[in-house]
Design a protein around this motif. Structure first.
Motif, mmCIF file in Angstrom:
data_model
loop_
_atom_site.group_PDB
_atom_site.id
_atom_site.type_symbol
_atom_site.label_atom_id
_atom_site.label_comp_id
_atom_site.label_asym_id
_atom_site.label_seq_id
_atom_site.Cartn_x
_atom_site.Cartn_y
_atom_site.Cartn_z
ATOM 1 N N ARG A 518 0.837 -1.190 0.000
ATOM 2 C CA ARG A 518 0.000 0.000 0.000
ATOM 3 C C ARG A 518 0.876 1.246 0.000
ATOM 4 O O ARG A 518 1.959 1.266 0.579
ATOM 5 N N SER A 519 0.368 2.298 -0.658
ATOM 6 C CA SER A 519 1.091 3.570 -0.694
ATOM 7 C C SER A 519 0.119 4.705 -0.402
ATOM 8 O O SER A 519 -0.963 4.782 -0.987
ATOM 9 N N PHE A 520 0.557 5.586 0.507
ATOM 10 C CA PHE A 520 -0.235 6.766 0.823
ATOM 11 C C PHE A 520 0.264 8.018 0.087
ATOM 12 O O PHE A 520 -0.264 9.110 0.295
ATOM 13 N N ASN A 521 1.311 7.866 -0.745
ATOM 14 C CA ASN A 521 1.858 9.040 -1.444
ATOM 15 C C ASN A 521 2.045 8.756 -2.934
ATOM 16 O O ASN A 521 3.095 9.020 -3.505
ATOM 17 N N ALA A 522 1.020 8.188 -3.541
ATOM 18 C CA ALA A 522 0.950 7.991 -4.998
ATOM 19 C C ALA A 522 2.066 7.114 -5.535
ATOM 20 O O ALA A 522 2.501 7.280 -6.678
ATOM 21 N N ALA A 547 -8.499 -7.759 2.787
ATOM 22 C CA ALA A 547 -9.212 -6.588 3.288
ATOM 23 C C ALA A 547 -8.252 -5.665 4.029
ATOM 24 O O ALA A 547 -7.467 -6.113 4.874
ATOM 25 N N ASP A 548 -8.312 -4.374 3.696
ATOM 26 C CA ASP A 548 -7.501 -3.357 4.354
ATOM 27 C C ASP A 548 -8.434 -2.424 5.116
ATOM 28 O O ASP A 548 -9.286 -1.747 4.523
ATOM 29 N N ALA A 549 -8.294 -2.415 6.446
ATOM 30 C CA ALA A 549 -9.178 -1.589 7.279
ATOM 31 C C ALA A 549 -8.887 -0.108 7.064
ATOM 32 O O ALA A 549 -7.729 0.330 7.063
ATOM 33 N N VAL A 550 -9.936 0.684 6.874
ATOM 34 C CA VAL A 550 -9.805 2.122 6.643
ATOM 35 C C VAL A 550 -9.514 2.829 7.961
ATOM 36 O O VAL A 550 -10.191 2.598 8.974
ATOM 37 N N THR A 551 -8.516 3.689 7.948
ATOM 38 C CA THR A 551 -8.138 4.468 9.123
ATOM 39 C C THR A 551 -8.259 5.955 8.811
ATOM 40 O O THR A 551 -8.589 6.354 7.685
ATOM 41 N N SER A 552 -7.945 6.769 9.803
ATOM 42 C CA SER A 552 -7.965 8.214 9.578
ATOM 43 C C SER A 552 -6.935 8.626 8.537
ATOM 44 O O SER A 552 -7.123 9.611 7.814
ATOM 45 N N THR A 553 -5.831 7.871 8.446
ATOM 46 C CA THR A 553 -4.818 8.188 7.428
ATOM 47 C C THR A 553 -5.396 8.018 6.040
ATOM 48 O O THR A 553 -5.138 8.838 5.138
ATOM 49 N N HIS A 554 -6.158 6.944 5.823
ATOM 50 C CA HIS A 554 -6.798 6.748 4.536
ATOM 51 C C HIS A 554 -7.633 7.970 4.160
ATOM 52 O O HIS A 554 -7.563 8.470 3.036
ATOM 53 N N ARG A 555 -8.417 8.448 5.122
ATOM 54 C CA ARG A 555 -9.325 9.550 4.834
ATOM 55 C C ARG A 555 -8.573 10.864 4.643
ATOM 56 O O ARG A 555 -8.954 11.696 3.823
ATOM 57 N N ASP A 556 -7.490 11.045 5.420
ATOM 58 C CA ASP A 556 -6.711 12.275 5.275
ATOM 59 C C ASP A 556 -6.039 12.335 3.901
ATOM 60 O O ASP A 556 -5.981 13.397 3.269
ATOM 61 N N VAL A 557 -5.513 11.184 3.469
ATOM 62 C CA VAL A 557 -4.818 11.132 2.182
ATOM 63 C C VAL A 557 -5.813 11.233 1.033
ATOM 64 O O VAL A 557 -5.584 11.927 0.033
ATOM 65 N N ARG A 582 -10.182 5.804 -4.122
ATOM 66 C CA ARG A 582 -10.399 7.137 -3.573
ATOM 67 C C ARG A 582 -11.296 7.017 -2.350
ATOM 68 O O ARG A 582 -12.405 6.491 -2.440
ATOM 69 N N ILE A 583 -10.799 7.473 -1.220
ATOM 70 C CA ILE A 583 -11.547 7.412 0.039
ATOM 71 C C ILE A 583 -11.854 8.838 0.441
ATOM 72 O O ILE A 583 -11.021 9.528 1.028
ATOM 73 N N ASP A 584 -13.019 9.274 0.066
ATOM 74 C CA ASP A 584 -13.426 10.650 0.280
ATOM 75 C C ASP A 584 -14.772 10.613 0.990
ATOM 76 O O ASP A 584 -15.810 10.385 0.375
ATOM 77 N N ALA A 585 -14.766 10.811 2.291
ATOM 78 C CA ALA A 585 -15.992 10.654 3.085
ATOM 79 C C ALA A 585 -17.135 11.525 2.593
ATOM 80 O O ALA A 585 -18.272 11.066 2.529
ATOM 81 N N PRO A 586 -16.900 12.787 2.213
ATOM 82 C CA PRO A 586 -18.033 13.596 1.786
ATOM 83 C C PRO A 586 -18.658 13.117 0.478
ATOM 84 O O PRO A 586 -19.830 13.333 0.244
ATOM 85 N N THR A 587 -17.868 12.499 -0.422
ATOM 86 C CA THR A 587 -18.426 12.141 -1.720
ATOM 87 C C THR A 587 -18.489 10.642 -1.939
ATOM 88 O O THR A 587 -19.477 10.127 -2.423
ATOM 89 N N GLY A 588 -17.414 9.938 -1.621
ATOM 90 C CA GLY A 588 -17.382 8.508 -1.882
ATOM 91 C C GLY A 588 -17.344 8.173 -3.356
ATOM 92 O O GLY A 588 -17.623 7.048 -3.758
ATOM 93 N N ILE A 589 -16.977 9.137 -4.207
ATOM 94 C CA ILE A 589 -16.942 8.902 -5.646
ATOM 95 C C ILE A 589 -15.671 8.131 -5.987
ATOM 96 O O ILE A 589 -14.591 8.443 -5.494
ATOM 97 N N ALA A 590 -15.781 7.119 -6.829
ATOM 98 C CA ALA A 590 -14.618 6.332 -7.246
ATOM 99 C C ALA A 590 -14.704 6.091 -8.740
ATOM 100 O O ALA A 590 -15.776 5.787 -9.275
ATOM 101 N N LEU A 591 -13.590 6.244 -9.432
ATOM 102 C CA LEU A 591 -13.504 6.012 -10.866
ATOM 103 C C LEU A 591 -12.472 4.937 -11.114
ATOM 104 O O LEU A 591 -11.314 5.075 -10.718
#
Length: 673
Positions: A518-522, A547-557, A582-591
């Motif tokens: 996993r990478s948090f910096n592209a 399965a990878d559990a979502v954390t606050s880091t996921h959401r921040d990134v 893409r882990i974006d709590a306000p939208t949840g949009i994924a392409l």
């Protein structure tokens, strides 16, 4: 491979360690077509122009139009006052016949017809042998080599031996006239196959204020034009402040070969880039009312081993990257090219020989021209290498080195041949343009993906090698088998508080298992987050999950990248392409990446919406030009799948853009024919 419902799909190809080095060559390659010079008795043959020695000196494959360009410098005539008619023919890549729907001839007898690029005589070549100083030996080589940039613009160069009009003494103590009255090294560009060529570079003086001469030249005395490699394209750059503007990132790598009568070999590769100075500060072209567009930027030097050759291929458009070169009879090498971001041009980088990357001649053979390509979805890098004695080759024997091969150069020290060399393409002995023994070669390639329906016996990614061996002929060889890979799919989707990874494997051989990263910096840094054991050897289809559990880091990134590292029991490894979530709590949009990619004839784009809303999905070409709208309307929450046909899309790269709920997401897709 069993089809499943997947929410985020991406075609992955795991290269195996199989290399069929001991197979019979004709078992690895299927001749698609071969054009050889006809017999002189065949008066009406359409390829009669191929008969004189060195009547075809360069080829380039155009993936946007699926044609092969062939440079015919019209070397049949050498008189100082004889008209020269250089031509660039366009052949269909599929069968080697004239592509009459491409181009527009400027040749007087067939003016306006297709099947070749326009080459106006008043710009490219001299019509009286002396006045315009276009190239070496009375303008016989005003067009010599050819290549395309990454948006489909066509570049061709001349040949100069050596640069400018230098007196080379003949045995009678007179100056050899072949070296007199020639001009600078030149590069022409066709923006489309029907557009008139534009002179974009000519050797400048030392201050880069005008086209130079023998007393003031930014390029060295040595021979130039044997090799040209063009990469990069135009794109829009958006600065931190201010409006976007167009940037031309095209890089042109040029070099020469050996030449027995010169005091030394050409020991450099010159890198030519777009001239960023204001237009009024740039030199005038001497063929029209416009300015030159490119200038010499970097000199790559290696006096210890001799860099330059008639084969050169760059790896990337960046300030620091490799440049592959063949300098036969020296070894094929990759040297580091460094461009300083602020130093004035031209910059010189003295490459130390100890830093070169050498390939054994057991791999390359008597290598000549080369092409470099990467398969990012495989994680692999390759060289296409054609045999052919270098310019000024000294062996006085018929040339039976008329083959080409693919070399996997992914891992330094572990390079290997993929499949076997192509069949031989004749054994003609040829004359040099100055009477020394010489065999000029060129090579290019075409990648093409076939589905199980299109090629049931060998689905997957195939390659066609185009091989020019003047004056033995030009041939296209198609790989009988696909690249030795196992087809696998990876999916990644946000499901509740977890990212669910799934991948399918059709077969396994010596498979220890899959390391999940996993990478948090592209993709700049990776961490291991788990391991899924494999089955060793199996021919049964299986779906793996992690399965990878979502954390606050996921959401921040916001954007998290995943990949697999497949490990065999013997310790060998293969990395998969990456897949983004893409882990974006306000939208949840994924392409999702389209599947398959590259594709032909159809592909599917999938995207996920958290709520019902208006969606647009648009397609653009690699210049950012609008191609078409795929979706424009209301879509419900959940997963959606859009199919795209390649029927009306030329081969090449495209960008698809999703707009939903005020958010814009973009990804690329590739059409391969």
């Amino acid at each position: 491979m069993k089809a499943t419902r997947l929410t985020h799909t991406l075609v992955l190809f795991f290269l195996t360690s199989f290399f069929a080095q001991n197979a019979v060559a004709q078992n690895d390659w299927l001749p698609a077509w071969i054009n050889k010079p006809p017999s002189p008795a065949q008066i009406g043959h359409p390829n009669r122009w191929m008969i004189p020695p060195l009547s075809y000196t360069g080829i380039a494959y155009d993936k946007w139009r699926d044609v092969l360009y062939v440079v015919h410098p019209d070397s049949s005539s050498s008189g100082a006052t004889a008209p020269q008619y250089p031509r660039i023919y366009a052949w269909k890549a599929s069968d080697g016949t004239p592509a009459m729907d491409v181009g527009r001839s400027a040749f007087p007898l067939v003016s306006g017809q297709g099947g070749e690029l326009p080459v106006p005589l008043d710009t490219i070549a001299s019509d009286n042998g002396f006045s315009r100083n276009r190239s070496f030996e009375f303008n016989r080589w005003s067009l010599y080599k050819i290549d395309l940039d990454d948006e489909g613009r066509i570049f061709a160069c001349n040949l100069v031996v050596p640069l400018w009009d230098i007196c080379i003494l003949l045995p009678n103590a007179q100056c050899d006239p072949a070296y007199m009255n020639q001009g600078p090294f030149r590069i022409w560009r066709w923006d489309t196959p029907k557009a008139n060529p534009r002179l974009v570079y000519a050797t400048l003086n030392n201050s880069a204020t005008a086209i130079g001469d023998k007393t003031s030249s930014e390029m060295t005395y040595a021979r130039w034009g044997d090799a040209i490699d063009v990469i990069g394209k135009r794109s829009m750059y958006t600065p931190p402040s201010g409006p976007p503007y167009l940037v031309d990132s095209t890089r042109i790598y040029v070099c020469g070969g050996s030449y027995p009568t010169q005091p030394n070999w050409n020991a450099e590769v010159d890198v030519i880039l777009a001239d960023s100075r204001p237009e009024l500060s740039r030199p005038d072209a001497d063929v029209g009312n416009y300015k030159l567009e490119y200038r010499l930027a970097v000199r790559l030097l290696n006096m210890a081993s001799g860099l330059a050759a008639h084969g050169v291929a760059a790896t990337a458009v960046s300030l620091q990257h490799e440049v592959w070169m063949d300098g036969n009879p020296t070894l094929t090498t990759a040297a580091l090219c460094v461009q300083h971001p602020t130093n004035p041009w031209p910059q010189t980088y003295h490459q130390l020989a100890v830093d070169d990357r050498y390939l054994s001649t057991l791999l390359t053979g008597p290598a000549g021209p080369i092409r470099y390509f990467e398969l990012p979805e495989y994680g692999r890098k390759f060289l296409v290498v054609a045999d052919g004695e270098p310019t000024g080759g000294l062996a006085n024997v018929p040339n039976d080195n008329t083959t080409a091969r693919i070399i996997d150069v992914t891992t330094p020290g572990s390079e290997s041949i993929l499949w076997t060399p192509t069949p031989k393409l004749g054994t003609n002995k040829l004359e040099n343009n100055a009477a020394a023994d010489n065999w000029i070669a060129d090579v290019d390639y075409k990648l093409e993906y076939f589905s199980e329906q299109e090629n049931p016996s060998a689905p997957g990614l195939h390659i066609t090698l185009f091989v020019l061996m003047s004056n033995n002929g030009i041939a296209a060889y198609h790989s009988r088998s696909a690249f030795p890979v196992e087809l696998t799919t990876l999916t990644a989707a946000l499901e509740g508080k977890q990212v669910q990874l799934r991948w399918e494997v059709a077969t396994e051989s010596n498979n220890h298992g899959f390391e999940v990263q996993r990478s948090f910096n592209a993709g700049a840094d990776w961490e291991v987050i788990g391991f899924v054991p494999g089955r060793g050897n199996s021919n049964a289809w299986k779906e793996y999950r992690f399965a990878d559990a979502v954390t606050s880091t996921h959401r921040d990134v916001g954007l998290v990248r995943y990949r697999l590292r497949q490990v065999d029991n013997d310790g060998s490894e293969t990395y998969s392409p990456t897949v983004d979530v893409r882990i974006d709590a306000p939208t949840g949009i994924a392409l999702a990446q389209n599947y398959p990619n590259p594709f032909n004839p159809v592909t599917t784009i999938s995207y996920q919406l958290p709520a019902t809303g208006h969606v647009t999905l648009r397609l653009y070409n690699n210049l950012g030009e609008f191609v078409g709208t795929l979706v424009d309307g209301i879509r419900n929450a959940g997963m959606h799948y859009e199919r795209i046909s390649a029927a009306d899309l030329p081969s090449g790269n495209y960008i698809y853009e999703l707009n939903a709920d005020g958010h814009t997401l973009r990804k690329t897709l590739t059409v391969m024919r």
